[in-house]
Write a protein that holds these residues in place. Structure first.
Motif, PDB file in Angstrom:
ATOM      1  N   TYR A  77       0.990  -1.023  -0.141  1.00 35.79           N
ATOM      2  CA  TYR A  77      -0.047   0.043   0.022  1.00 35.79           C
ATOM      3  C   TYR A  77       0.850   1.205   0.100  1.00 35.79           C
ATOM      4  CZ  TYR A  77      -3.303  -3.400   1.625  1.00 35.79           C
ATOM      5  OH  TYR A  77      -4.032  -4.479   1.916  1.00 35.79           O
ATOM      6  N   THR A  78       0.449   2.098  -0.933  1.00 31.24           N
ATOM      7  CA  THR A  78       1.340   3.407  -1.000  1.00 31.24           C
ATOM      8  C   THR A  78       1.122   4.357   0.449  1.00 31.24           C
ATOM      9  OG1 THR A  78      -0.692   4.539  -2.018  1.00 31.24           O
ATOM     10  CG2 THR A  78       1.114   3.562  -3.334  1.00 31.24           C
ATOM     11  N   ASP A  79       0.102   4.175   1.260  1.00 28.63           N
ATOM     12  CA  ASP A  79       0.124   4.884   2.439  1.00 28.63           C
ATOM     13  C   ASP A  79       0.051   3.980   3.591  1.00 28.63           C
ATOM     14  OD1 ASP A  79      -0.272   7.278   0.972  1.00 28.63           O
ATOM     15  OD2 ASP A  79      -2.515   7.341   1.145  1.00 28.63           O
ATOM     16  N   THR A  80       0.189   4.685   4.847  1.00 26.43           N
ATOM     17  CA  THR A  80       0.179   3.923   6.042  1.00 26.43           C
ATOM     18  C   THR A  80      -1.246   3.079   6.567  1.00 26.43           C
ATOM     19  OG1 THR A  80      -0.069   6.041   7.394  1.00 26.43           O
ATOM     20  CG2 THR A  80       2.060   5.124   6.859  1.00 26.43           C
ATOM     21  N   TYR A  81      -1.235   2.528   7.149  1.00 25.74           N
ATOM     22  CA  TYR A  81      -2.518   1.648   7.572  1.00 25.74           C
ATOM     23  C   TYR A  81      -3.404   1.128   6.405  1.00 25.74           C
ATOM     24  CZ  TYR A  81      -1.105   3.981  11.905  1.00 25.74           C
ATOM     25  OH  TYR A  81      -0.045   4.301  13.003  1.00 25.74           O
ATOM     26  N   PHE A  82      -2.746   0.600   5.467  1.00 28.51           N
ATOM     27  CA  PHE A  82      -3.491  -0.169   4.466  1.00 28.51           C
ATOM     28  C   PHE A  82      -4.318   0.763   3.722  1.00 28.51           C
ATOM     29  CE2 PHE A  82      -2.694  -2.612   8.344  1.00 28.51           C
ATOM     30  CZ  PHE A  82      -1.534  -3.483   7.885  1.00 28.51           C
ATOM     31  N   ALA A  83      -3.808   2.257   3.230  1.00 26.98           N
ATOM     32  CA  ALA A  83      -4.626   2.960   2.477  1.00 26.98           C
ATOM     33  C   ALA A  83      -3.789   3.321   1.185  1.00 26.98           C
ATOM     34  CB  ALA A  83      -4.977   3.962   3.394  1.00 26.98           C
ATOM     35  N   GLY A  84      -4.207   4.254   0.602  1.00 29.85           N
ATOM     36  CA  GLY A  84      -3.727   4.748  -0.666  1.00 29.85           C
ATOM     37  C   GLY A  84      -4.107   3.888  -1.853  1.00 29.85           C
ATOM     38  N   ARG A  85      -3.084   3.541  -2.819  1.00 26.86           N
ATOM     39  CA  ARG A  85      -3.203   2.620  -3.666  1.00 26.86           C
ATOM     40  C   ARG A  85      -2.662   1.367  -3.432  1.00 26.86           C
ATOM     41  NH1 ARG A  85      -0.209   4.017  -8.291  1.00 26.86           N
ATOM     42  NH2 ARG A  85       1.143   5.342  -6.933  1.00 26.86           N
ATOM     43  N   MET A  86      -3.195   0.221  -3.777  1.00 28.11           N
ATOM     44  CA  MET A  86      -2.710  -1.192  -3.534  1.00 28.11           C
ATOM     45  C   MET A  86      -2.225  -1.612  -4.695  1.00 28.11           C
ATOM     46  SD  MET A  86      -5.196  -4.157  -1.776  1.00 28.11           S
ATOM     47  CE  MET A  86      -6.053  -4.534  -3.171  1.00 28.11           C
ATOM     48  N   PHE A  87      -1.012  -2.509  -4.513  1.00 35.17           N
ATOM     49  CA  PHE A  87      -0.425  -3.327  -5.383  1.00 35.17           C
ATOM     50  C   PHE A  87      -0.578  -4.826  -4.875  1.00 35.17           C
ATOM     51  CE2 PHE A  87       1.569   0.719  -6.216  1.00 35.17           C
ATOM     52  CZ  PHE A  87       1.609   0.742  -7.535  1.00 35.17           C
ATOM     53  N   VAL A  88      -1.149  -5.681  -5.677  1.00 34.63           N
ATOM     54  CA  VAL A  88      -1.330  -7.086  -5.445  1.00 34.63           C
ATOM     55  C   VAL A  88      -0.144  -8.136  -6.286  1.00 34.63           C
ATOM     56  CG1 VAL A  88      -2.664  -8.901  -5.340  1.00 34.63           C
ATOM     57  CG2 VAL A  88      -3.746  -6.592  -5.135  1.00 34.63           C
ATOM     58  N   LEU A  89       0.662  -8.701  -5.182  1.00 36.40           N
ATOM     59  CA  LEU A  89       1.824  -9.444  -5.888  1.00 36.40           C
ATOM     60  C   LEU A  89       1.296 -11.099  -5.773  1.00 36.40           C
ATOM     61  CD1 LEU A  89       4.729  -7.545  -4.165  1.00 36.40           C
ATOM     62  CD2 LEU A  89       3.253  -6.913  -6.286  1.00 36.40           C
ATOM     63  N   TYR A  90       1.255 -11.553  -6.631  1.00 39.82           N
ATOM     64  CA  TYR A  90       0.974 -12.962  -6.780  1.00 39.82           C
ATOM     65  C   TYR A  90       1.960 -14.262  -7.011  1.00 39.82           C
ATOM     66  CZ  TYR A  90      -4.110 -12.231  -6.728  1.00 39.82           C
ATOM     67  OH  TYR A  90      -5.315 -11.849  -6.383  1.00 39.82           O
ATOM     68  N   GLN A  91       3.055 -13.826  -7.760  1.00 38.94           N
ATOM     69  CA  GLN A  91       3.952 -14.863  -8.195  1.00 38.94           C
ATOM     70  C   GLN A  91       5.145 -14.692  -7.416  1.00 38.94           C
ATOM     71  OE1 GLN A  91       4.597 -13.335 -12.288  1.00 38.94           O
ATOM     72  NE2 GLN A  91       2.754 -14.441 -13.104  1.00 38.94           N
ATOM     73  N   CYS A  92       5.802 -15.942  -7.393  1.00 38.22           N
ATOM     74  CA  CYS A  92       7.094 -16.007  -6.700  1.00 38.22           C
ATOM     75  C   CYS A  92       8.077 -15.787  -7.565  1.00 38.22           C
ATOM     76  CB  CYS A  92       7.140 -17.567  -6.243  1.00 38.22           C
ATOM     77  SG  CYS A  92       6.325 -18.191  -5.075  1.00 38.22           S
ATOM     78  N   ARG A  93       8.532 -14.357  -7.262  1.00 41.25           N
ATOM     79  CA  ARG A  93       9.591 -13.894  -8.059  1.00 41.25           C
ATOM     80  C   ARG A  93      10.218 -12.614  -7.503  1.00 41.25           C
ATOM     81  NH1 ARG A  93       8.376  -9.709 -11.761  1.00 41.25           N
ATOM     82  NH2 ARG A  93       6.028  -9.065 -11.855  1.00 41.25           N
ATOM     83  N   TRP A  94      10.928 -11.947  -7.922  1.00 42.04           N
ATOM     84  CA  TRP A  94      11.552 -10.560  -7.819  1.00 42.04           C
ATOM     85  C   TRP A  94      10.530  -9.520  -8.307  1.00 42.04           C
ATOM     86  CZ3 TRP A  94      15.734  -9.337  -4.871  1.00 42.04           C
ATOM     87  CH2 TRP A  94      16.797 -10.306  -4.327  1.00 42.04           C
ATOM     88  N   TYR A  95      10.292  -8.553  -7.451  1.00 39.42           N
ATOM     89  CA  TYR A  95       9.668  -7.443  -7.837  1.00 39.42           C
ATOM     90  C   TYR A  95      10.408  -6.019  -7.634  1.00 39.42           C
ATOM     91  CZ  TYR A  95       5.454 -10.317  -8.081  1.00 39.42           C
ATOM     92  OH  TYR A  95       4.495 -11.413  -8.162  1.00 39.42           O
ATOM     93  N   SER A  96      10.378  -5.182  -8.635  1.00 40.09           N
ATOM     94  CA  SER A  96      11.306  -4.027  -8.466  1.00 40.09           C
ATOM     95  C   SER A  96      10.340  -2.663  -8.121  1.00 40.09           C
ATOM     96  CB  SER A  96      11.791  -3.771  -9.913  1.00 40.09           C
ATOM     97  OG  SER A  96      12.653  -2.524  -9.898  1.00 40.09           O
ATOM     98  N   LEU A  97      10.617  -2.013  -7.173  1.00 37.34           N
ATOM     99  CA  LEU A  97       9.816  -0.845  -6.677  1.00 37.34           C
ATOM    100  C   LEU A  97      10.232   0.406  -7.453  1.00 37.34           C
ATOM    101  CD1 LEU A  97       9.189  -3.162  -4.673  1.00 37.34           C
ATOM    102  CD2 LEU A  97       9.109  -1.321  -3.091  1.00 37.34           C
ATOM    103  N   THR A  98       9.572   1.270  -7.637  1.00 42.27           N
ATOM    104  CA  THR A  98       9.794   2.584  -8.250  1.00 42.27           C
ATOM    105  C   THR A  98       9.057   3.772  -7.473  1.00 42.27           C
ATOM    106  OG1 THR A  98       8.058   2.493  -9.732  1.00 42.27           O
ATOM    107  CG2 THR A  98      10.282   1.625 -10.706  1.00 42.27           C
ATOM    108  N   ASN A  99      10.060   4.780  -7.146  1.00 40.10           N
ATOM    109  CA  ASN A  99       9.772   6.010  -6.541  1.00 40.10           C
ATOM    110  C   ASN A  99       8.667   5.784  -5.400  1.00 40.10           C
ATOM    111  OD1 ASN A  99      10.549   7.550  -8.687  1.00 40.10           O
ATOM    112  ND2 ASN A  99       8.552   6.737  -9.801  1.00 40.10           N
ATOM    113  N   TRP A 100       9.488   4.968  -4.548  1.00 40.87           N
ATOM    114  CA  TRP A 100       8.852   4.426  -3.303  1.00 40.87           C
ATOM    115  C   TRP A 100       9.834   5.287  -2.445  1.00 40.87           C
ATOM    116  CZ3 TRP A 100       4.714   1.684  -1.565  1.00 40.87           C
ATOM    117  CH2 TRP A 100       4.006   0.898  -2.251  1.00 40.87           C
ATOM    118  N   ASN A 101       9.163   6.477  -1.794  1.00 40.49           N
ATOM    119  CA  ASN A 101      10.085   7.620  -1.043  1.00 40.49           C
ATOM    120  C   ASN A 101       9.751   7.780   0.419  1.00 40.49           C
ATOM    121  OD1 ASN A 101      11.172   8.364  -3.604  1.00 40.49           O
ATOM    122  ND2 ASN A 101       9.236   9.568  -4.033  1.00 40.49           N
TER     123      ASN A 101
END
Length: 149
Positions: A77-101
């Motif tokens: 989640y882009t915000d605290t306490y499970f708020a903002g936008r949500m990204f759902v990751l399903y696959q067993c692999r590496w995910y690259s994050l961008t602009n998480w500040n």
């Protein structure tokens, strides 16, 4: 039964009971996950801003409106306490994050014993967590990758 063996067995049984009797940490769950065993792993630092990640992304994953985290997924989640936008990751692999500040939250709702690891820019582990754990408030600034399973 020999007295020495009896003492060893009693000691082993007592140790097992002591391990099971230790109280567990308090748990909390996001509103859309009532009943899930989620350990709140962080406090509410004074410098938390819910607007830290307006341009945040995860390569190959589209964001969506906040809703229940599907079983077998890791939700970020882009915000605290499970708020903002949500990204759902399903696959067993590496995910690259961008602009998480800065501050956001994460929930590992995978099958039991499945891990998710937060990694730095050199793919070194920052912290890992097993299914059922979440962080309501997490600083994503040092996190560059998420590795699942």
């Amino acid at each position: 039964m020999k007295p020495k063996l009896r003492v060893v067995l009693i000691a082993a049984f007592a140790a097992l009971l002591a391990t099971l009797a230790v109280p567990s940490a308090a748990t909390a769950a996001p509103a859309d996950h009532q009943g899930a065993a989620i350990a709140a792993q962080s406090t509410n630092p004074a410098n938390v801003s819910t607007a830290d990640n307006p341009n945040a992304g995860i390569s190959g994953v589209s964001s969506q409106a906040v809703g229940p985290c599907p079983y077998t997924a890791v939700c970020v989640y882009t915000d605290t306490y499970f708020a903002g936008r949500m990204f759902v990751l399903y696959q067993c692999r590496w995910y690259s994050l961008t602009n998480w500040n800065g501050w956001g939250s994460i929930y590992n709702h995978q099958t039991p014993y499945a891990w998710a690891d937060l990694m730095d820019q050199n793919r070194n582990p920052i912290r890992g967590f097993v299914a059922g754990e979440a962080w309501e408030v997490l600083d994503f600034s040092p996190v560059w990758y998420i590795r699942m399973c």
